[in-house]
Scaffold this motif. Structure first.
Motif, PDB file in Angstrom:
ATOM      1  N   VAL A  61       0.818  -1.217   0.000  1.00 15.41           N
ATOM      2  CA  VAL A  61       0.000   0.000   0.000  1.00 15.41           C
ATOM      3  C   VAL A  61       0.855   1.272   0.000  1.00 15.41           C
ATOM      4  N   ALA A  62       2.161   1.134   0.163  1.00 16.34           N
ATOM      5  CA  ALA A  62       3.048   2.303   0.058  1.00 16.34           C
ATOM      6  C   ALA A  62       4.462   1.809  -0.192  1.00 16.34           C
ATOM      7  N   LYS A  68       8.849  -0.814   2.263  1.00 17.66           N
ATOM      8  CA  LYS A  68       7.461  -0.725   1.768  1.00 17.66           C
ATOM      9  C   LYS A  68       6.510  -1.084   2.900  1.00 17.66           C
ATOM     10  N   ARG A 184       5.088   7.258   8.833  1.00 15.08           N
ATOM     11  CA  ARG A 184       4.671   6.748   7.511  1.00 15.08           C
ATOM     12  C   ARG A 184       3.589   5.674   7.661  1.00 15.08           C
ATOM     13  N   ASP A 187       0.385   7.659   8.386  1.00 17.95           N
ATOM     14  CA  ASP A 187      -0.063   8.334   7.149  1.00 17.95           C
ATOM     15  C   ASP A 187      -0.757   7.319   6.235  1.00 17.95           C
ATOM     16  N   THR A 188      -0.141   6.148   6.110  1.00 21.04           N
ATOM     17  CA  THR A 188      -0.691   5.121   5.216  1.00 21.04           C
ATOM     18  C   THR A 188      -2.019   4.604   5.750  1.00 21.04           C
ATOM     19  N   ASN A 191      -4.782   6.927   4.975  1.00 24.31           N
ATOM     20  CA  ASN A 191      -5.104   6.876   3.556  1.00 24.31           C
ATOM     21  C   ASN A 191      -5.907   5.634   3.181  1.00 24.31           C
ATOM     22  N   CYS A 192      -5.668   4.527   3.904  1.00 25.62           N
ATOM     23  CA  CYS A 192      -6.246   3.237   3.479  1.00 25.62           C
ATOM     24  C   CYS A 192      -7.367   2.733   4.368  1.00 25.62           C
TER      25      CYS A 192
END
Ligand code: ACO
Length: 223
Positions: A61-62, A68, A184, A187-188, A191-192
């Motif tokens: 997803v990122a 990752k 991070r 943040d991810t 977003n998801c």
């Protein structure tokens, strides 16, 4: 209050005093056989637990310059679920968390940060929630509790605030901290977590934060 110090004798040992293992991050006394044995046992278990050999079907997803983020959902293949369980066990041991059965196990989202060295170096576990209680101030320090316990007893407001997503665990491997891995991961997650929208920091909540977790959350959420 009585303070008990632990003394170590310098008898010319090769390693003296506290040592940090450069692979597993455990801090131990290299001259102490009991500590060394504990380290050997922990080292094997930890490195096996965070080892990530790659999956045929992985939900990336990122992606970043140093790794990752992979998302694991409750109905994913057994190998993915097993890895999440292994990592969660390591995290819970480190945090001293008890195994808590989530209210909706089917709705749990687990984000793993995989480093370029193929190791799980970060983990975030999130679930849907409806409300949260704001942490108000410094920890309560009841006379009877030990200092470790009192660090976790934050004073919370009794006024519930609407929230969407609860972070039940966030953890970064000791040797990879302060490299924005936790930032991070959050943040991810924002977003998801819900399709088509980016959650605001008011919509996420950190459950029962540790002192480290509170410092991170305060900075991340600007509160
Ligand atoms: N002390 C002070 N500020 C901190 C700390 C800290 N220990 N950790 C993070 N911050 C702040 C800093 O401002 C940092 O930015 P900077 O490095 O530019 O100054 C900012 O938060 C972003 O930090 P990240 O690098 O993204 O955080 P990191 O990847 O190091 O992970 C975490 C933070 C997850 C809390 C890590 O320290 C950890 O795993 N600790 C042990 C496990 C733990 O206690 N987890 C929280 C449990 S609570 C829960 O799970 C709900």
């Amino acid at each position: 209050k009585e303070i008990k110090d632990q003394f170590i004798i310098d008898a010319g040992q090769k390693h003296f005093g506290a040592t940090i293992c450069k692979s597993c991050g455990m801090i131990y006394t290299a001259s102490n056989p009991e500590d060394e044995l504990q380290h050997v046992q922990y080292h094997q278990r930890f490195l096996e637990g965070i080892k990530y050999s790659g999956w045929k079907k992985e939900r990336v997803v990122a992606e970043f310059w140093d790794g990752k983020i992979v998302l694991v959902l409750p109905h994913d293949p057994n190998y993915a679920i097993r890895k999440v369980e292994d990592v969660q066990e390591l995290v819970d041991n480190e945090l001293g968390f008890h195994q808590v059965t989530p209210k909706c196990p089917n709705k749990i989202k687990t984000f793993l940060f995989i480093s370029d060295e193929k190791k799980v170096v970060g983990c975030l576990i999130a679930e849907p929630i409806k409300q949260a209680f704001r942490v108000l101030s410094e920890p309560i320090r009841p006379e009877s509790s030990s200092s470790k316990e009192s660090h976790r007893a934050w004073q919370c407001s009794n006024v519930p605030q609407p929230a969407v997503c609860g972070i039940s665990r966030i953890w970064v491997f000791r040797l990879k901290r302060r490299k924005r891995i936790a930032r991070r991961l959050v943040d991810t997650l924002r977003n998801c977590f819900m399709f088509g929208c980016f959650l605001s920091t008011d919509e996420i909540a950190f459950s029962d934060p540790t002192p480290d977790g509170k410092l991170f959350a305060t900075k991340y959420c600007n509160t």
